[in-house]
Design a protein around this motif. Structure first.
Motif, short mmCIF file in Angstrom:
data_model
loop_
_atom_site.label_atom_id
_atom_site.label_comp_id
_atom_site.label_asym_id
_atom_site.label_seq_id
_atom_site.Cartn_x
_atom_site.Cartn_y
_atom_site.Cartn_z
N GLU A 227 1.83 -4.47 2.04
CA GLU A 227 2.72 -3.71 1.17
C GLU A 227 1.94 -2.66 0.37
O GLU A 227 2.39 -1.52 0.19
CB GLU A 227 3.44 -4.66 0.21
N ILE A 228 0.75 -3.05 -0.09
CA ILE A 228 -0.09 -2.10 -0.83
C ILE A 228 -0.49 -0.94 0.09
O ILE A 228 -0.42 0.24 -0.30
CB ILE A 228 -1.34 -2.81 -1.38
N PHE A 229 -0.89 -1.27 1.30
CA PHE A 229 -1.30 -0.22 2.24
C PHE A 229 -0.14 0.71 2.56
O PHE A 229 -0.33 1.92 2.70
CB PHE A 229 -1.84 -0.85 3.52
N TYR A 230 1.05 0.14 2.69
CA TYR A 230 2.22 0.97 3.01
C TYR A 230 2.47 2.00 1.92
O TYR A 230 2.86 3.13 2.20
CB TYR A 230 3.44 0.09 3.23
N HIS A 231 2.25 1.61 0.67
CA HIS A 231 2.46 2.54 -0.44
C HIS A 231 1.31 3.53 -0.59
O HIS A 231 1.37 4.41 -1.46
CB HIS A 231 2.67 1.76 -1.74
N CYS A 232 0.27 3.40 0.22
CA CYS A 232 -0.79 4.41 0.25
C CYS A 232 -0.41 5.60 1.13
O CYS A 232 -1.08 6.64 1.08
CB CYS A 232 -2.09 3.79 0.77
N LEU A 233 0.62 5.44 1.95
CA LEU A 233 1.04 6.53 2.83
C LEU A 233 1.70 7.64 2.02
O LEU A 233 2.29 7.39 0.97
CB LEU A 233 2.02 6.00 3.88
N PRO A 234 1.61 8.88 2.47
CA PRO A 234 2.25 9.99 1.74
C PRO A 234 3.76 9.82 1.70
O PRO A 234 4.37 9.38 2.68
CB PRO A 234 1.83 11.23 2.55
#
Length: 579
Positions: A85-92
């Motif tokens: 989930e954290i990585f997903y929110h790193c996407l633009p």
């Protein structure tokens, strides 16, 4: 001066004799010796202080590196789902993921083996991709020998393999893909098959069943890559954006391909479409019109009545945006003036329609265009529709509860413009291109004390009239670009003071005020406006630069001036910079 017998005569006109001079010299010698001893102690203390500071830095560094040893990420205490989930929110958030090692998700694979494993095993991190098409030189040029062409094609094929690997990691997730083409000149038939665009398009075609959102900027010649597909090949496609480059295609050897023949429009679940430029009559396209919820057309060469008829085909529409452009080869202005068909169509109810933005560059004669359209949920309206009689916006304002309006007062008579805003009793945001001048004061404000220039309009927005009514009393956000009709500095200041004071129960305080004034500032207001800025008012006043060719800092420009795309109408020169 401690222990000195000369304290009482210091800073007096006393003249010492020889004995006094000897005594003073002895005292100075004693004090100098004491100062040397003190400096020595200071140096020793400073050395001890430096040693202690160095010990502090070393201890902090030691604590930090040891603390890292017990971080949850190192010990795998944090569940993988949390990391995903954290990585997903790193996407633009504003565009598709860029295929670059310094951008997420590729960047996340370079931190540690654990993150790399989690990133590669999370399909939705790879479900979006922005694929730029790098400009290639014309292969017919003498410099482009066979070896150079072979190297370019090899690089394109390597990029295509990278795209395939990227999209393979998405598993079965719906894909959001942007393919940008910066090739702004025609290719010969023999070279087109070798261009990057064709090779990269071929790389995404095998994933057509996963296409969810597709944004393509390319020449029409390259639409041929999609000609072999069928509607069943893209069952998940819900959004399609096409930005076709057509300027240089008239002399191209390729036969132009009509967008009407593009099989992408046959997608069963397609409900969002954006086309720029929309040079064809889109009403003839084989679309599932009753499924469309968003339609955006730029440079659409159709009359107002045809635009409205297009809207009538889409009863589930939520956002409808059309920027028109007259094509003299198809609909000359004389034909528009020659006939005025009656609006005798059956009423259509748009239950979900929230946004209507229409801009056309020519006078239209259909003031009743919106009369048979029922839009109970309409909130946002952008209307730039020149009309020689009653503006069609009046009908929308009268029957809909508009909370955001973008228009120009020059498209109305002054009486109709004031009447339109009277209807918008719950208006919160107003984007205005050129305020009214009130050269002919309407009856609604004839009883007021006349103000200089267009300041009368600001008074209507803040001061009750004889009937205790205020124009748009709920207004919280006001953007205005002035040209001929300009507010005075004092008028703006009075408007802010009255709105923020809220001396009337219906009046709402301003949250944002942005005004462009193509003149120099007349009255300094920084100190007066400072309390309102501290109170949270987002204020931006843009004045004309005092020095030609140089940007002069504006003391009121605390936030960038942000104008919606359709706010840049023919009323404002495209060379004018608004913040």
């Amino acid at each position: 001066m401690m222990n000195s017998s000369f304290v009482s005569i210091i800073e007096t006109d006393f003249i010492p004799d020889d004995a006094d001079v000897i005594a003073i010299k002895q005292f100075i010698l004693q004090q100098t010796s004491h100062l040397s001893s003190l400096l020595s102690k200071i140096a020793e203390a400073k050395s001890q202080y430096d040693d202690l500071c160095e010990q502090q830095v070393n201890l902090e560094r030691s604590i930090e590196v040891h603390r890292r040893l017990i971080l949850p990420s190192r010990r795998n205490i944090v569940p993988e789902d949390i990391w995903r989930e954290i990585f997903y929110h790193c996407l633009p958030a504003q565009h598709d993921a860029i295929m670059h090692p310094r951008e997420a998700p590729s960047l996340l694979t370079q931190v540690c083996s654990s993150w790399r494993q989690i990133t590669y095993s999370t399909p939705r991190l790879w479900s979006s991709a922005h694929i730029p098409v790098v400009e290639l030189e014309d292969t017919t040029h003498p410099r482009n020998n066979e070896r150079a062409l072979a190297q370019r094609q090899a690089r394109s094929e390597r990029r295509a393999r990278s795209i395939t690997d990227w999209l393979n990691r998405s598993s079965s997730c719906p894909l959001s893909i942007t393919v940008g083409d910066s090739s702004f000149f025609p290719f010969a038939d023999t070279s087109y098959e070798a261009t990057q665009g064709h090779i990269l398009f071929k790389a995404i075609l095998p994933f057509s069943k996963q296409w969810g959102r597709l944004n393509i900027a390319m020449t029409k010649a390259r639409l041929a890559d999609f000609s072999g597909l069928k509607a069943s090949d893209f069952p998940s496609l819900v959004s399609l954006q096409l930005e076709s480059i057509t300027t240089w295609e008239l002399s191209n050897a390729h036969t132009p391909l009509s967008l009407r023949d593009l099989p992408l429009f046959l997608a069963a679940n397609l409900h969002q479409i954006k086309i720029s430029p929309a040079t064809e009559d889109i009403s003839t396209y084989p679309l599932r019109w009753h499924h469309l919820t968003e339609l955006v057309l730029h440079h659409y060469p159709q009359s107002m009545i045809k635009i409205i008829n297009l809207l009538r085909k889409c009863p589930m529409m939520i956002h409808f945006r059309v920027a028109g452009a007259l094509d003299p080869l198809e609909e000359p202005l004389t034909q528009l003036q020659g006939a005025r068909p009656q609006n005798d169509c059956e009423p259509v109810c748009f239950t979900n329609l929230k946004t209507v933005e229409i801009s056309i560059p020519v006078n239209d004669y259909h003031s009743d265009a919106f009369d048979n359209l029922v839009m109970p949920a309409l909130e946002t309206v952008s209307s730039f529709i020149p009309s020689l009689n009653r503006s069609p916006l009046l009908s929308l304002a009268q029957h809909c509860d508009i909370i955001s309006l973008n228009t120009s007062s020059t498209l109305f008579s002054e009486e109709d413009f004031i009447l339109c805003l009277r209807y918008c009793n719950h208006l919160i945001s107003l984007y205005l291109n050129n305020p009214p001048s009130f050269n002919l004061v309407p009856a609604a404000v004839s009883s007021m004390t006349p103000l200089q220039g267009t300041d009368t309009f600001l008074k209507l927005l803040s001061v009750p009239d004889d009937n205790d009514e205020i124009l748009c009393p709920c207004l919280e956000e006001f953007h205005c670009a002035t040209r001929e009709n300009q507010f005075s500095d004092q008028g703006i200041l009075r408007f802010i003071e009255v709105k923020q004071a809220r001396n009337h129960p219906k009046l709402v305080k301003l949250k944002r005020l942005k005004i462009y004034l193509p003149r120099h500032q007349n009255d300094p207001m920084a100190e007066i406006l400072q309390p309102y800025l501290e109170d949270g008012l987002d204020l931006g006043l843009q004045y004309k630069n005092k020095l030609r060719g140089r940007r002069v800092a504006d003391e009121y420009r605390n936030i960038s001036y942000n104008i919606p795309k359709m706010f840049h109408h023919a009323e404002v020169s495209t060379r004018t910079k608004l913040f």
